[in-house]
Design a protein around this motif. Structure first.
Motif, PDB file in Angstrom:
ATOM      1  N   THR A  37       0.813  -1.196   0.000  1.00 20.62           N
ATOM      2  CA  THR A  37       0.000   0.000   0.000  1.00 20.62           C
ATOM      3  C   THR A  37       0.852   1.254   0.000  1.00 20.62           C
ATOM      4  O   THR A  37       0.316   2.342  -0.001  1.00 20.62           O
ATOM      5  N   ARG A  38       2.152   1.086   0.035  1.00 20.88           N
ATOM      6  CA  ARG A  38       2.945   2.320   0.024  1.00 20.88           C
ATOM      7  C   ARG A  38       2.973   2.871  -1.402  1.00 20.88           C
ATOM      8  O   ARG A  38       3.073   2.141  -2.377  1.00 20.88           O
ATOM      9  N   PRO A  39       2.811   4.191  -1.510  1.00 21.22           N
ATOM     10  CA  PRO A  39       2.741   4.778  -2.840  1.00 21.22           C
ATOM     11  C   PRO A  39       4.090   4.712  -3.543  1.00 21.22           C
ATOM     12  O   PRO A  39       5.118   5.029  -2.972  1.00 21.22           O
ATOM     13  N   VAL A  40       4.078   4.251  -4.752  1.00 18.59           N
ATOM     14  CA  VAL A  40       5.279   4.196  -5.567  1.00 18.59           C
ATOM     15  C   VAL A  40       4.932   5.021  -6.803  1.00 18.59           C
ATOM     16  O   VAL A  40       3.774   5.164  -7.144  1.00 18.59           O
ATOM     17  N   SER A  41       5.942   5.554  -7.475  1.00 19.87           N
ATOM     18  CA  SER A  41       5.647   6.350  -8.656  1.00 19.87           C
ATOM     19  C   SER A  41       4.915   5.515  -9.695  1.00 19.87           C
ATOM     20  O   SER A  41       5.320   4.404 -10.017  1.00 19.87           O
ATOM     21  N   SER A  42       3.782   6.066 -10.198  1.00 14.13           N
ATOM     22  CA  SER A  42       2.946   5.317 -11.134  1.00 14.13           C
ATOM     23  C   SER A  42       3.742   4.894 -12.344  1.00 14.13           C
ATOM     24  O   SER A  42       3.632   3.774 -12.827  1.00 14.13           O
ATOM     25  N   LEU A  43       4.572   5.804 -12.818  1.00 16.81           N
ATOM     26  CA  LEU A  43       5.302   5.543 -14.047  1.00 16.81           C
ATOM     27  C   LEU A  43       6.232   4.351 -13.856  1.00 16.81           C
ATOM     28  O   LEU A  43       6.311   3.459 -14.696  1.00 16.81           O
ATOM     29  N   LYS A  44       6.880   4.322 -12.703  1.00  9.81           N
ATOM     30  CA  LYS A  44       7.814   3.235 -12.403  1.00  9.81           C
ATOM     31  C   LYS A  44       7.074   1.903 -12.425  1.00  9.81           C
ATOM     32  O   LYS A  44       7.530   0.931 -13.014  1.00  9.81           O
ATOM     33  N   VAL A  45       5.917   1.887 -11.728  1.00 14.74           N
ATOM     34  CA  VAL A  45       5.143   0.654 -11.665  1.00 14.74           C
ATOM     35  C   VAL A  45       4.702   0.242 -13.061  1.00 14.74           C
ATOM     36  O   VAL A  45       4.789  -0.916 -13.455  1.00 14.74           O
ATOM     37  N   TYR A  46       4.266   1.245 -13.835  1.00 11.71           N
ATOM     38  CA  TYR A  46       3.742   0.936 -15.160  1.00 11.71           C
ATOM     39  C   TYR A  46       4.853   0.429 -16.076  1.00 11.71           C
ATOM     40  O   TYR A  46       4.677  -0.539 -16.805  1.00 11.71           O
ATOM     41  N   LEU A  47       6.000   1.068 -15.979  1.00 14.22           N
ATOM     42  CA  LEU A  47       7.118   0.629 -16.818  1.00 14.22           C
ATOM     43  C   LEU A  47       7.530  -0.789 -16.454  1.00 14.22           C
ATOM     44  O   LEU A  47       7.824  -1.617 -17.304  1.00 14.22           O
ATOM     45  N   ARG A  48       7.475  -1.076 -15.146  1.00 15.54           N
ATOM     46  CA  ARG A  48       7.845  -2.418 -14.710  1.00 15.54           C
ATOM     47  C   ARG A  48       6.841  -3.441 -15.246  1.00 15.54           C
ATOM     48  O   ARG A  48       7.199  -4.535 -15.662  1.00 15.54           O
ATOM     49  N   LEU A  49       5.584  -3.016 -15.256  1.00 15.22           N
ATOM     50  CA  LEU A  49       4.536  -3.889 -15.784  1.00 15.22           C
ATOM     51  C   LEU A  49       4.754  -4.122 -17.278  1.00 15.22           C
ATOM     52  O   LEU A  49       4.674  -5.242 -17.776  1.00 15.22           O
ATOM     53  N   LEU A  50       5.076  -3.043 -17.969  1.00 13.88           N
ATOM     54  CA  LEU A  50       5.287  -3.156 -19.414  1.00 13.88           C
ATOM     55  C   LEU A  50       6.509  -4.014 -19.740  1.00 13.88           C
ATOM     56  O   LEU A  50       6.577  -4.645 -20.793  1.00 13.88           O
ATOM     57  N   ASN A  51       7.431  -4.047 -18.787  1.00 12.27           N
ATOM     58  CA  ASN A  51       8.618  -4.862 -18.967  1.00 12.27           C
ATOM     59  C   ASN A  51       8.249  -6.332 -19.192  1.00 12.27           C
ATOM     60  O   ASN A  51       8.927  -7.057 -19.906  1.00 12.27           O
ATOM     61  N   LYS A 110      -6.581   1.450 -11.663  1.00 21.50           N
ATOM     62  CA  LYS A 110      -6.951   0.179 -11.027  1.00 21.50           C
ATOM     63  C   LYS A 110      -5.833  -0.828 -11.233  1.00 21.50           C
ATOM     64  O   LYS A 110      -5.433  -1.538 -10.324  1.00 21.50           O
ATOM     65  N   GLY A 111      -5.373  -0.910 -12.466  1.00 20.18           N
ATOM     66  CA  GLY A 111      -4.307  -1.857 -12.791  1.00 20.18           C
ATOM     67  C   GLY A 111      -3.037  -1.545 -12.027  1.00 20.18           C
ATOM     68  O   GLY A 111      -2.369  -2.445 -11.533  1.00 20.18           O
ATOM     69  N   LEU A 112      -2.737  -0.249 -11.897  1.00 17.08           N
ATOM     70  CA  LEU A 112      -1.512   0.123 -11.190  1.00 17.08           C
ATOM     71  C   LEU A 112      -1.602  -0.248  -9.721  1.00 17.08           C
ATOM     72  O   LEU A 112      -0.641  -0.727  -9.137  1.00 17.08           O
ATOM     73  N   ALA A 113      -2.791  -0.030  -9.138  1.00 14.01           N
ATOM     74  CA  ALA A 113      -2.953  -0.407  -7.733  1.00 14.01           C
ATOM     75  C   ALA A 113      -2.754  -1.905  -7.585  1.00 14.01           C
ATOM     76  O   ALA A 113      -2.144  -2.385  -6.621  1.00 14.01           O
ATOM     77  N   GLY A 114      -3.285  -2.676  -8.551  1.00 14.38           N
ATOM     78  CA  GLY A 114      -3.101  -4.134  -8.520  1.00 14.38           C
ATOM     79  C   GLY A 114      -1.644  -4.495  -8.705  1.00 14.38           C
ATOM     80  O   GLY A 114      -1.092  -5.307  -7.953  1.00 14.38           O
ATOM     81  N   ALA A 115      -1.025  -3.867  -9.682  1.00 14.67           N
ATOM     82  CA  ALA A 115       0.370  -4.184  -9.984  1.00 14.67           C
ATOM     83  C   ALA A 115       1.264  -3.840  -8.800  1.00 14.67           C
ATOM     84  O   ALA A 115       2.189  -4.576  -8.469  1.00 14.67           O
ATOM     85  N   GLU A 116       0.929  -2.738  -8.140  1.00 10.50           N
ATOM     86  CA  GLU A 116       1.725  -2.306  -7.000  1.00 10.50           C
ATOM     87  C   GLU A 116       1.788  -3.392  -5.931  1.00 10.50           C
ATOM     88  O   GLU A 116       2.856  -3.712  -5.425  1.00 10.50           O
TER      89      GLU A 116
END
Ligand code: ATP
Ligand code: MG
Length: 623
Positions: free
Chosen positions: A6-20, A321-327
């Protein structure tokens, strides 16, 4: 309970990691991208064709696509309908390749994430399971992962398809009349600010929803697993209330999210259509020398822009929603797995077990569960641990296979620190029967031959079952060794379950055998039988036995009495009795209890155990 993720992480970082995760599927992704480019390019073409339609209406005879090089001589009367059909076919092909290949990418992504999550569960330390409730772990695999699909598929689809549509339409508008187009550009920052505000809200709400989903799963699974306790202690109202509150919380959170979405869309509509109105006004006032066809095409193209823009703005909800899940998924993946720094691998150890000054407390607690323990067991020796509940016996037995990390003292097998072995190799030397038997929803044979043992010959399984005194009941089951035992063995009695667990340990044939209350659920007679079989099994290995029933450990080479994490007495049965200390006291107490119980209980035990077999496994015999 710690709520990780639940700790906030930069959205972009999470998204880029997901896209990886999409990297291996880059080819399919490219095909889908081309498809969407084709689709998007058809958008301005549809508007443009209107120009020729209107021009054709105003000047019916002899009009051609005069300003387009290749089509210059085609008659508009046949050309416009033909072009329309071609454009739509082009759009359809693009749409197919775009959608289908993106679906493939996203479904593989889900599969990948689910598996990675599950694999991480197999490697996380015991403490992680102690600190996170299973509901959250399960809903992360089932629910959060599907939210991520949203961000990966839907969002990318909309982003590429609608984004390109907007770009192409804008290009067309600029080409047609750049001054007018600047009016439309003026509203873009307004939309950007609105979307930004909404997306922050979405993500916060979505995180809450996912946590609420975990709570819900947790309560449901606890009730399902504990339904007997719920019923016998009248817990229905409590559970029903607990579930209602949690479900209601979930609903209201979902509703709040829906409200954000529902407010956002019309607000955006208002902004875009106001712009349209201004546009119309300008066109009507300052028509200039444009043809009717030009103006109609322009207004149509401008009118086509709000829809993709609205869809683009809505994906921010999906992405959030996806980012919260990915986080939360990445938070689990980032947990340190079980420490496995050892490199030693031995085929077979002789089984000398030595514990030196071992102290231990569980993570996050300052209670000293084990306090400076030292002892050693030679191969072939049997050491028994007795002591009050909570004195640390099970804790000690779970430190030997390194289920928990000890920080003080040493545990050595064959003179080598357990930390020097690889975890897998270390655990292959130890057969452990824990206090809570765990069976899988599979056949008896597969439960005995589980994991590394899978694939051993049937004869070996039968021999192990025999030694564990389990043949006696297995043979009476309708399908014998192929009978399914139900979830965690619910179709078996407690004693039957324990015998399967013992059979599993016997089949493993490891040099070190640890039995933690392994026969506690058995009647005296079965226990005696198993004891005889175990005596044989123990004869050439190192055995650590934990027992409350002292009669089972009288033969132990050394008996250690534990109290609050310390060994307070040690010696043989006879020696300890003679010393007249703790052990003698415990023994005297149990001996008198057993004497009292034996006389009245024995026939009853036999009767109930034979009845139980009949009830459970012979539904076809008339009652
Ligand atoms: P019993 O005879 O009832 O099985 P035991 O001697 O096996 O008792 P342990 O299970 O080793 O006792 O527990 C020793 C202490 O450690 C207890 O006070 C217990 O509260 C604590 N404890 C046990 N497991 C955990 C855990 N996973 N996390 C934190 N504390 C724990
Ligand atoms: Mg215990």
């Amino acid at each position: 309970m710690r709520q990780s993720g639940t700790r906030p992480v930069s959205s972009l970082k999470v998204y880029l990691r997901l896209l990886n995760y999409l990297r291996p599927m880059i080819g399919m992704f490219a095909i889908s991208l081309l498809g969407f480019i084709a689709f998007a390019s058809s958008q301005p073409l549809l508007a443009a064709i209107l120009k020729y339609f209107v021009d054709g209406l105003t000047m019916p005879s002899g009009s051609t696509f005069h300003d387009i090089p290749l089509l210059g001589r085609l008659d508009l009367v046949y050309g416009v309908p033909l072009m329309l059909i071609l454009i739509v076919i082009w759009q359809g092909i693009g749409s197919f390749f775009g959608n289908y290949y993106l679906a493939r990418v996203s479904l593989y992504l889900i599969h990948d994430l689910r598996r990675t999550l599950f694999e991480s569960l197999l490697r996380l330390p015991n403490t992680y399971f102690d600190q996170n409730n299973s509901g959250h772990l399960i809903s992360r695999i089932t629910y959060n992962v599907t939210m991520v699909t949203g961000a990966a598929t839907d969002a990318i689809k909309v982003f590429v398809r609608e984004g390109l549509s907007v770009i192409f339409l804008f290009g067309y508008l600029l080409w047609m009349n750049w001054k007018l187009t600047l009016v439309i550009v003026a509203i873009l920052p307004v939309i950007g600010v609105m979307a930004g505000a909404a997306s922050r809200k979405f993500r916060k709400q979505s995180r809450k929803i996912q946590s609420a989903m975990g709570d819900l799963t947790h309560i449901a699974s606890e009730t399902i697993q504990g339904y007997r306790v719920v019923r016998s202690f009248g817990g229905e109202d409590y559970e029903s209330e607990r579930f209602r509150i949690s479900s209601e919380a979930n609903t209201s959170k979902q509703l709040r999210m829906a409200k954000t979405g529902a407010t956002f869309t019309p607000a955006l509509q208002l902004v875009t259509f106001t712009t349209m109105a201004v546009l119309l006004l300008i066109v009507l006032l300052l028509r200039g020398d444009s043809s009717a066809g030009d103006l109609v095409a322009y207004i149509t193209a401008a009118g086509m822009i709000p829809k993709p823009i609205r869809q683009l703005s809505e994906i921010s909800a999906t992405i959030q929603k996806g980012l919260a899940g990915a986080e939360s998924i990445f938070a689990q993946l980032d947990e340190t797995p079980e420490l496995d720094q050892g490199t030693m691998e031995l085929d077979r150890v002789s089984g000398r077990l030595e514990v030196r000054n071992l102290s231990f407390s569980y993570l996050g607690s300052n209670q000293q569960v084990l306090d400076d323990l030292s002892f050693s067991i030679e191969p072939g020796q049997m050491v028994a641990l007795v002591g009050r509940s909570g004195s640390g016996k099970s804790t000690l037995s779970s430190l030997i296979p390194r289920f928990y990390q000890h920080t003080h003292g040493q545990i050595l097998i064959d003179g080598v620190d357990v930390e020097a072995y690889t975890l897998r190799n270390l655990r292959s030397h130890i057969a452990l029967v824990t206090q809570q038997t765990s069976l899988f929803n599979d056949t008896i044979a597969n439960n005995i031959a589980y994991g590394d043992l899978a694939g051993v010959p049937r004869a070996a399984i039968e021999k192990a079952a025999e030694a564990a005194y389990a043949r006696e009941f297995i043979d009476k089951l309708p399908d014998g060794f192929d009978t399914l035992v139900g979830e965690n063995g619910v179709l078996l009695s407690g004693g039957q379950r324990q015998r399967l667990a013992i059979a599993r340990a016997i089949l493993k044939d490891a040099p070190i055998l640890i039995l933690d209350e392994a026969t506690s659920a058995l009647d005296t007679e079965s226990e005696r039988h198993i004891q005889k079989a175990l005596d044989h099994v123990m004869s050439n290995r190192t055995t650590l036995v934990i027992a409350h029933r002292l009669s089972t450990i009288e033969k132990a080479d050394v008996i250690m009495v534990m109290e609050q994490g310390r060994i307070v007495e040690r010696g043989t049965h006879a020696g300890l009795l003679a010393a007249n200390g703790q052990y003698a006291k415990l023994h005297a107490m149990q001996f008198s209890e057993e004497l009292a119980a034996e006389g009245s209980r024995e026939p009853e035990t036999d009767l109930s155990s034979s009845l139980e077999h009949d009830n459970n496994f012979r539904p076809d015999t008339p009652a």
